[in-house]
Design an enzyme around this catalytic site. Structure first.
Site, short mmCIF file in Angstrom:
data_model
loop_
_atom_site.label_atom_id
_atom_site.label_comp_id
_atom_site.label_asym_id
_atom_site.label_seq_id
_atom_site.Cartn_x
_atom_site.Cartn_y
_atom_site.Cartn_z
N ASP A 1 10.59 2.55 8.06
CA ASP A 1 10.90 1.66 6.94
C ASP A 1 12.30 1.11 7.11
O ASP A 1 13.25 1.86 7.36
CB ASP A 1 10.78 2.44 5.62
CG ASP A 1 10.70 1.49 4.43
OD1 ASP A 1 10.30 0.31 4.62
OD2 ASP A 1 11.03 1.91 3.31
N HIS B 1 18.89 -6.05 -2.50
CA HIS B 1 18.60 -4.65 -2.83
C HIS B 1 19.71 -3.75 -2.27
O HIS B 1 20.26 -2.90 -2.97
CB HIS B 1 17.25 -4.25 -2.25
CG HIS B 1 16.94 -2.78 -2.34
ND1 HIS B 1 16.60 -2.16 -3.53
CD2 HIS B 1 16.93 -1.80 -1.40
CE1 HIS B 1 16.38 -0.87 -3.30
NE2 HIS B 1 16.58 -0.62 -2.03
N ARG C 1 28.41 3.13 -4.41
CA ARG C 1 29.80 2.94 -3.96
C ARG C 1 30.34 1.65 -4.54
O ARG C 1 30.40 0.62 -3.85
CB ARG C 1 29.86 2.82 -2.42
CG ARG C 1 29.32 4.00 -1.62
CD ARG C 1 29.26 3.66 -0.13
NE ARG C 1 28.38 2.53 0.12
CZ ARG C 1 27.05 2.64 0.31
NH1 ARG C 1 26.49 3.82 0.33
NH2 ARG C 1 26.31 1.55 0.50
N GLU D 1 9.19 0.84 -4.85
CA GLU D 1 9.92 -0.14 -4.05
C GLU D 1 8.96 -1.23 -3.60
O GLU D 1 7.94 -0.95 -2.98
CB GLU D 1 10.61 0.52 -2.85
CG GLU D 1 11.79 1.38 -3.30
CD GLU D 1 12.72 1.83 -2.17
OE1 GLU D 1 13.92 2.01 -2.44
OE2 GLU D 1 12.25 2.01 -1.03
N ARG E 1 14.49 9.22 -6.83
CA ARG E 1 15.92 8.92 -6.69
C ARG E 1 16.80 10.16 -6.81
O ARG E 1 17.86 10.24 -6.18
CB ARG E 1 16.35 7.89 -7.74
CG ARG E 1 15.61 6.58 -7.69
CD ARG E 1 15.80 5.88 -6.37
NE ARG E 1 15.06 4.62 -6.33
CZ ARG E 1 14.85 3.93 -5.22
NH1 ARG E 1 15.29 4.39 -4.05
NH2 ARG E 1 14.19 2.81 -5.25
N THR F 1 12.93 -2.76 0.49
CA THR F 1 12.75 -3.37 -0.83
C THR F 1 13.25 -4.80 -0.83
O THR F 1 14.41 -5.06 -0.49
CB THR F 1 13.51 -2.56 -1.89
OG1 THR F 1 13.16 -1.19 -1.73
CG2 THR F 1 13.16 -3.02 -3.29
N GLU G 1 17.32 -0.67 -9.62
CA GLU G 1 18.07 -1.91 -9.85
C GLU G 1 17.81 -2.48 -11.25
O GLU G 1 18.73 -2.94 -11.92
CB GLU G 1 17.68 -2.96 -8.81
CG GLU G 1 18.08 -2.58 -7.40
CD GLU G 1 17.21 -3.33 -6.39
OE1 GLU G 1 17.58 -4.46 -6.05
OE2 GLU G 1 16.18 -2.79 -5.96
CA CA Z 1 12.04 1.60 1.24
#
Ligand code: CA
Length: 425
Positions: A120, A127, A136, A192, A230, A353, A367
């Site tokens: 991936d 994204h 960050r 995603e 997440r 994504t 997001e």
């Molecule tokens: Ca992904």
């Protein structure tokens, strides 16, 4: 392009001529099916309107997946597409072919290819920037991003076809202020919005695929949802990247839309601004820069258990486009093989994504909720930061361009089931 792309072409399968149909005669995506409830062996078919045409009608024996067709290469795909197109547009063939048609709602669909390997990428620059800002704030996009197509090796065994339930993973998580991690159901389950590149003919170990020939290795594209936990991801990802946060399930659509079908929807590669570096030579090709992008509208829809009980339709959470991919399909394939790594027919390379630049074009809840801070409101009066048990996420894709017949990707859907009960030993 050839006569299979003619927008005037009509099929004797009437449902294929409906204007909102994903599968008009100009599309002809491949998949694997059998009659629902039957013990028939799964086999290859082509989607036409609301029907599936068995590839056996053309003397094509696929076996339980399309790997051998994928391995056959572009000349074979093109010739087969021309034959199918001619047959489905010729009313004199209706009688002969009708016995090879199965209504889609009476068919069970399977993974179209074996998916021996799955990686991936991370090509959605909006994204990457948005997620980077959450992780960050002072340094959202890392300096390598504009030079190297970032990716990780995913888990092929848990790639599943649309409709397969997705079990919420248990895992190790640690809140920033907690003294120690704990183990339990993920509380930040996300989707995603991606495409999967389905590999056709492979390359030999030690023999990189040059960018100018990279698209010859691509059978087609599928919708792909890279489900992500997440909270597990945040704790485990340093320093080697995602692991158990992503390998519990990846959902793909059953239909492989071929690059032949997508030819009318080609577009320039992502436009880099003056300050951005030109890709290194192995990632740079004039034709790829000119027309290596694809204009594919991508959507995420959500329905909760409450919404379904109230008979409400799914709500659209985002509308994006594959044109927001920073790297092209050819660049992804060229990069993955640039070290000599071999790809095999039926492998899948996820794009990453694909989010757009606006709040309503973000391809993940991470997001859409600004890192789990701003809830998304649902029509049922509910709200979401992340996915609840019973939520169903559906990805859609569609190509439209003036002068051509619109085509669609079908859907990649999955419903969340509760995490397995933890047992103490
Ligand atoms: Ca992904």
């Amino acid at each position: 392009m050839d006569r299979t792309h003619d927008p005037e072409l009509r099929s004797w399968v009437e449902s294929a001529n409906e204007p909102r149909c994903d599968f008009p005669i100009q599309n002809l995506p491949f998949g694997v099916f059998r009659r629902k409830g039957s013990k028939e062996p799964p086999r290859g078919g082509v989607a036409i309107g609301d029907q599936i045409l068995d590839l056996a009608a053309f003397g094509v024996k696929t076996g339980p997946n399309l790997d051998s067709l994928a391995a056959a290469g572009r000349a074979v795909w093109r010739a087969l597409r021309a034959r199918i197109s001619a047959a489905l547009s010729d009313p004199r063939q209706a009688k002969r072919l009708s016995r090879h048609l199965v209504p889609m709602n009476k068919a069970e669909l399977f993974l179209p290819v074996s998916v021996g390997d799955y990686s991936d990428f991370y090509t959605g620059i909006h994204h990457a920037t948005a997620v980077g800002k959450i992780l960050r704030p002072e340094n959202p996009l890392l300096p390598n991003y504009r030079w190297v197509p970032i990716g990780y090796h995913g888990r092929a065994s848990s790639v599943v076809v649309s409709g397969t339930p997705v079990v919420r993973p248990n895992g190790q998580t640690k809140a920033p202020d907690a003294p120690a991690p704990s183990f339990g159901p993920s509380k930040r389950l996300d989707f995603e919005l991606e495409l999967g590149i389905v590999i056709g003919p492979g390359n030999r170990l030690g023999r990189p695929v040059p960018i100018a020939r990279a698209l010859d290795r691509v059978f087609g594209l599928v919708l792909l949802n890279d489900w992500s936990a997440r909270d597990i991801q945040a704790w485990e990802y340093q320093p080697l990247g995602p692991f158990l946060a992503k390998s519990f399930a990846t959902t793909i659509a059953p239909w492989v839309v071929t690059l032949e079908a997508l030819a009318p929807f080609r577009a320039p590669a992502f436009a880099r601004s003056a300050g951005e570096p030109r890709p290194l030579a192995y990632l740079y090709d004039e034709a790829d820069q000119r027309e290596g992008g694809y204009d594919i509208a991508l959507e995420v829809h959500l329905s909760s258990a409450k919404m379904r009980a109230e008979k409400r339709p799914p709500v659209r959470l985002a509308l994006s486009n594959f044109r927001y991919s920073y790297w092209t399909i050819a660049q992804i394939v060229a990069h993955q093989t640039s070290n000599g790594c071999n790809l095999r027919p039926g492998d899948i390379l996820g794009t990453g994504t694909i989010s757009g630049p606006t709040p309503d074009s973000a391809g993940s809840l991470l997001e859409l909720t600004q890192g789990g801070k701003t809830p998304v409101a649902l029509p049922s009066g509910e709200s979401r930061l992340f996915l609840d048990d019973g939520d169903e996420v559906t990805l859609l894709g569609r190509c439209e361009r003036e002068g051509f017949a619109p085509i669609g990707f079908g859907s990649a859907a999955g419903r969340i089931r509760p995490a397995p009960q933890l047992r103490s030993s």
